[in-house]
Design a protein around this motif. Structure first.
Motif, PDB file in Angstrom:
ATOM      1  N   SER A 148       0.817  -1.208   0.000  1.00 27.68           N
ATOM      2  CA  SER A 148       0.000   0.000   0.000  1.00 27.68           C
ATOM      3  C   SER A 148       0.849   1.256   0.000  1.00 27.68           C
ATOM      4  O   SER A 148       0.321   2.366  -0.118  1.00 27.68           O
ATOM      5  N   CYS A 149       2.161   1.106   0.128  1.00 27.15           N
ATOM      6  CA  CYS A 149       3.045   2.260  -0.001  1.00 27.15           C
ATOM      7  C   CYS A 149       3.343   2.496  -1.481  1.00 27.15           C
ATOM      8  O   CYS A 149       2.755   1.873  -2.356  1.00 27.15           O
ATOM      9  N   SER A 150       4.266   3.382  -1.743  1.00 30.49           N
ATOM     10  CA  SER A 150       4.620   3.692  -3.126  1.00 30.49           C
ATOM     11  C   SER A 150       5.075   2.429  -3.861  1.00 30.49           C
ATOM     12  O   SER A 150       5.701   1.535  -3.286  1.00 30.49           O
ATOM     13  N   GLU A 151       4.777   2.392  -5.152  1.00 30.97           N
ATOM     14  CA  GLU A 151       5.100   1.213  -5.962  1.00 30.97           C
ATOM     15  C   GLU A 151       6.587   0.886  -5.951  1.00 30.97           C
ATOM     16  O   GLU A 151       6.983  -0.274  -6.082  1.00 30.97           O
ATOM     17  N   ASN A 152       7.458   1.899  -5.787  1.00 30.12           N
ATOM     18  CA  ASN A 152       8.890   1.617  -5.848  1.00 30.12           C
ATOM     19  C   ASN A 152       9.427   0.952  -4.586  1.00 30.12           C
ATOM     20  O   ASN A 152      10.642   0.759  -4.459  1.00 30.12           O
ATOM     21  N   GLU A 153       8.526   0.568  -3.671  1.00 28.76           N
ATOM     22  CA  GLU A 153       8.929  -0.353  -2.597  1.00 28.76           C
ATOM     23  C   GLU A 153       9.483  -1.636  -3.216  1.00 28.76           C
ATOM     24  O   GLU A 153      10.337  -2.301  -2.628  1.00 28.76           O
ATOM     25  N   VAL A 154       8.985  -1.995  -4.386  1.00 31.94           N
ATOM     26  CA  VAL A 154       9.537  -3.104  -5.169  1.00 31.94           C
ATOM     27  C   VAL A 154      10.534  -2.489  -6.141  1.00 31.94           C
ATOM     28  O   VAL A 154      10.161  -1.813  -7.097  1.00 31.94           O
ATOM     29  N   GLU A 155      11.810  -2.725  -5.925  1.00 29.08           N
ATOM     30  CA  GLU A 155      12.886  -2.048  -6.643  1.00 29.08           C
ATOM     31  C   GLU A 155      12.954  -2.412  -8.124  1.00 29.08           C
ATOM     32  O   GLU A 155      12.502  -3.479  -8.545  1.00 29.08           O
ATOM     33  N   ASP A 156      13.535  -1.501  -8.881  1.00 30.90           N
ATOM     34  CA  ASP A 156      13.868  -1.723 -10.282  1.00 30.90           C
ATOM     35  C   ASP A 156      14.974  -0.729 -10.625  1.00 30.90           C
ATOM     36  O   ASP A 156      14.934   0.417 -10.162  1.00 30.90           O
ATOM     37  N   LEU A 219      -0.536  -4.411  -5.487  1.00 33.01           N
ATOM     38  CA  LEU A 219      -0.072  -3.035  -5.414  1.00 33.01           C
ATOM     39  C   LEU A 219      -1.247  -2.087  -5.575  1.00 33.01           C
ATOM     40  O   LEU A 219      -2.137  -2.328  -6.392  1.00 33.01           O
ATOM     41  N   LEU A 220      -1.238  -0.996  -4.825  1.00 34.87           N
ATOM     42  CA  LEU A 220      -2.349  -0.046  -4.915  1.00 34.87           C
ATOM     43  C   LEU A 220      -2.138   1.031  -5.959  1.00 34.87           C
ATOM     44  O   LEU A 220      -3.047   1.770  -6.275  1.00 34.87           O
ATOM     45  N   TYR A 221      -0.934   1.159  -6.502  1.00 29.85           N
ATOM     46  CA  TYR A 221      -0.687   2.189  -7.504  1.00 29.85           C
ATOM     47  C   TYR A 221      -1.528   1.920  -8.749  1.00 29.85           C
ATOM     48  O   TYR A 221      -1.550   0.798  -9.263  1.00 29.85           O
ATOM     49  N   PRO A 222      -2.196   2.957  -9.282  1.00 32.80           N
ATOM     50  CA  PRO A 222      -2.964   2.780 -10.512  1.00 32.80           C
ATOM     51  C   PRO A 222      -2.095   2.950 -11.763  1.00 32.80           C
ATOM     52  O   PRO A 222      -1.042   3.591 -11.720  1.00 32.80           O
ATOM     53  N   MET A 352       2.731  17.997   0.263  1.00 37.47           N
ATOM     54  CA  MET A 352       3.822  18.509   1.094  1.00 37.47           C
ATOM     55  C   MET A 352       4.340  17.350   1.942  1.00 37.47           C
ATOM     56  O   MET A 352       3.894  17.144   3.071  1.00 37.47           O
ATOM     57  N   PRO A 353       5.272  16.568   1.407  1.00 38.61           N
ATOM     58  CA  PRO A 353       5.705  15.367   2.129  1.00 38.61           C
ATOM     59  C   PRO A 353       6.592  15.698   3.316  1.00 38.61           C
ATOM     60  O   PRO A 353       7.229  16.756   3.357  1.00 38.61           O
ATOM     61  N   TYR A 354       6.613  14.779   4.282  1.00 34.52           N
ATOM     62  CA  TYR A 354       7.550  14.969   5.385  1.00 34.52           C
ATOM     63  C   TYR A 354       8.479  13.784   5.558  1.00 34.52           C
ATOM     64  O   TYR A 354       9.653  13.957   5.831  1.00 34.52           O
ATOM     65  N   VAL A 355       8.002  12.568   5.373  1.00 35.10           N
ATOM     66  CA  VAL A 355       8.868  11.400   5.539  1.00 35.10           C
ATOM     67  C   VAL A 355       8.372  10.262   4.655  1.00 35.10           C
ATOM     68  O   VAL A 355       7.299  10.319   4.050  1.00 35.10           O
ATOM     69  N   TRP A 356       9.177   9.219   4.633  1.00 35.39           N
ATOM     70  CA  TRP A 356       8.868   7.910   4.055  1.00 35.39           C
ATOM     71  C   TRP A 356       8.420   8.052   2.609  1.00 35.39           C
ATOM     72  O   TRP A 356       8.958   8.879   1.870  1.00 35.39           O
ATOM     73  N   ASP A 357       7.420   7.284   2.172  1.00 34.81           N
ATOM     74  CA  ASP A 357       7.084   7.296   0.746  1.00 34.81           C
ATOM     75  C   ASP A 357       6.254   8.510   0.348  1.00 34.81           C
ATOM     76  O   ASP A 357       5.909   8.662  -0.823  1.00 34.81           O
ATOM     77  N   GLY A 358       5.951   9.393   1.297  1.00 32.64           N
ATOM     78  CA  GLY A 358       5.322  10.646   0.921  1.00 32.64           C
ATOM     79  C   GLY A 358       6.175  11.413  -0.079  1.00 32.64           C
ATOM     80  O   GLY A 358       5.646  12.080  -0.983  1.00 32.64           O
ATOM     81  N   HIS A 359       7.497  11.317   0.055  1.00 34.07           N
ATOM     82  CA  HIS A 359       8.395  11.969  -0.900  1.00 34.07           C
ATOM     83  C   HIS A 359       8.212  11.389  -2.297  1.00 34.07           C
ATOM     84  O   HIS A 359       8.178  12.123  -3.288  1.00 34.07           O
ATOM     85  N   ASP A 360       8.105  10.069  -2.376  1.00 34.99           N
ATOM     86  CA  ASP A 360       7.938   9.409  -3.672  1.00 34.99           C
ATOM     87  C   ASP A 360       6.596   9.772  -4.302  1.00 34.99           C
ATOM     88  O   ASP A 360       6.506  10.050  -5.508  1.00 34.99           O
TER      89      ASP A 360
END
Length: 428
Positions: A148-156, A219-222, A352-360
């Motif tokens: 449920s976090c950003s899709e890039n939790e799964v690396e590429d 994955l929740l990313y559309p 306005m991100p502050y931490v974690w996958d909010g930046h992504d």
């Protein structure tokens, strides 16, 4: 009607993963299954409020419920000075401490999980977390990983590293971030690998804390915002849910003391981000001068606000999907619930991100043309006013959001997930 089975959901102890799993659980029950929740005691009442059983798993030193509920809130508030730093400069403070705490949750959960699973006897387990819980993998029933976090939790190798908030095109930056992340995380990762060895599991490569499920990874990313990968994720074991919005209580927009004919904004930094009272007060003061109405989620800090502008209303909580569906634009922190709900309902966002996958998610909103990324502290009133005007008035962006919304709502993410889980149960 499917044969009734027990599906256990085990989300991370945060509202984003929790409420995503609620949406899927609601759809599973509509198919005739029984959904139950494994949960940290600090989330007591979150799932029962939606009618689900809660089974408590201590994921840290046991403590009174009120102290447990404050653990992550205090952790976040203690890091407010780090929120304005660039993601790479958060690695050796917030990110390091967070990963260390997450590893401890896996160790603590292992003490109780085997007995709890034996008691509730799930036929399928869904885990929404960033770390492996060996007891779940070893239980002997199918398990599904929810991302449920950003899709890039799964690396590429062709996409920005997880937590970096970097542009797709900043390849040199990607390398710098990965190098520093590995330096910072090495002792924590070594400790986790020792724990995996004690549990009879093989060690993970440096930087990896969770493996893909051999059954399914949701994955929740559309599609409209997902990354172009060098190695596309195999459809047999990976599935994009196109968002997963839960059913929540209806919400009636209240009457404001001013600007009732003006566009409506919703501002929320999540349950934990509401501790940044200084930022929220600054936003309230700024929006108070603009031709909008605004609903502010200020969490448990309502008593710290006074003399509100006539076009602002605050509350400690809102049924967020019901609110976002009715507003014209959103300001949020980049949590994956807020990110995907804005896309689902076709609402432009300032992130306005502050931490974690909010930046992504902030960078992804901007690079995909679905919103704007803004620094949490280094902004001026004129910049906010300009971005809000674009959110409301940019015809091209709003047409794109309308297409994204129509696509996501047609795919019915929770029902899609439930059907996949139902299929796993039928073939188990």
């Amino acid at each position: 009607m499917s044969e009734r089975k027990v599906i256990a959901f085990f989300p991370e102890a945060a509202y984003g993963p929790a409420l995503n799993s609620v949406g899927i659980a609601q759809a599973c029950e509509a198919l005739g299954h029984k959904a139950v929740f494994l949960t940290d005691p600090g989330m007591t009442g979150v799932y029962s409020a939606y009618g689900f059983e809660e089974h408590y798993v201590n994921m840290s030193e046991p403590m009174p419920a009120d102290e447990m509920a404050r653990y992550w809130s205090d952790f976040i508030n203690g890091h407010i000075p780090n929120f304005g730093k660039e993601p790479i400069d958060q690695l050796d403070n917030y990110v390091k401490e967070c990963w260390s705490a997450i590893v401890e949750t896996s160790k603590w959960a292992q003490k109780e999980l085997p007995a709890i699973l034996d008691r509730i006897k799930p036929d399928l387990i869904c885990v929404d977390n960033v770390i492996l819980f060996p007891a779940i993998k070893q239980y002997g029933k199918p398990w599904v990983r929810i991302i449920s976090c950003s899709e890039n939790e799964v690396e590429d190798p062709d996409i920005p590293p997880y937590l970096s908030g970097m542009s797709i095109d900043d390849k040199a930056g990607h390398e710098r971030f990965r190098t520093k992340f590995e330096q910072v995380i090495t002792p924590i990762h070594d400790d986790f690998n020792r724990f995996l060895n004690e549990c009879g599991e093989r060690p993970y490569p440096l930087g990896t804390f969770f493996e893909e499920s051999p059954w399914m990874n949701l994955l929740l990313y559309p599609d409209p915002v997902k990354f172009e990968r060098r190695y596309p994720l195999p459809s047999r074991t990976f599935h994009y849910l196109q968002g997963c919005v839960r059913q929540d209580k209806p919400y009636e927009i209240p009457e404001f003391r001013a600007n009732n004919d003006k566009p409506l904004l919703y501002v929320s930094f999540g349950s934990l981000g509401s501790g940044d009272v200084g930022l929220l007060k600054r936003l309230i003061a700024s929006i108070g001068q603009l031709p909008y109405r605004a609903l502010f989620n200020v969490g448990e800090h309502v008593s710290e606000y006074s003399d509100l502008p006539d076009n602002v209303i605050i509350s400690n909580w809102y049924p967020q999907p019901s609110v976002i569906a009715q507003v014209d634009a959103v300001i949020h922190h980049g949590g994956n619930n807020s990110f995907t709900e804005c896309l689902y309902f076709g609402k432009p966002a300032i992130v306005m991100p502050y931490v974690w996958d909010g930046h992504d998610n902030a960078m992804r909103a901007q690079e995909s043309g679905h919103g704007f990324r803004m620094h949490r502290s280094n902004w001026e009133h004129t910049e906010l006013a300009e971005k809000l005007a674009l959110c409301v008035g940019d015809a091209e962006m709003n047409a794109r959001l309308k297409r994204t919304s129509e696509y996501m709502t047609s795919r019915k993410g929770p029902q899609d997930a439930a059907n996949i889980l139902d299929g796993i149960l039928k073939n188990a």
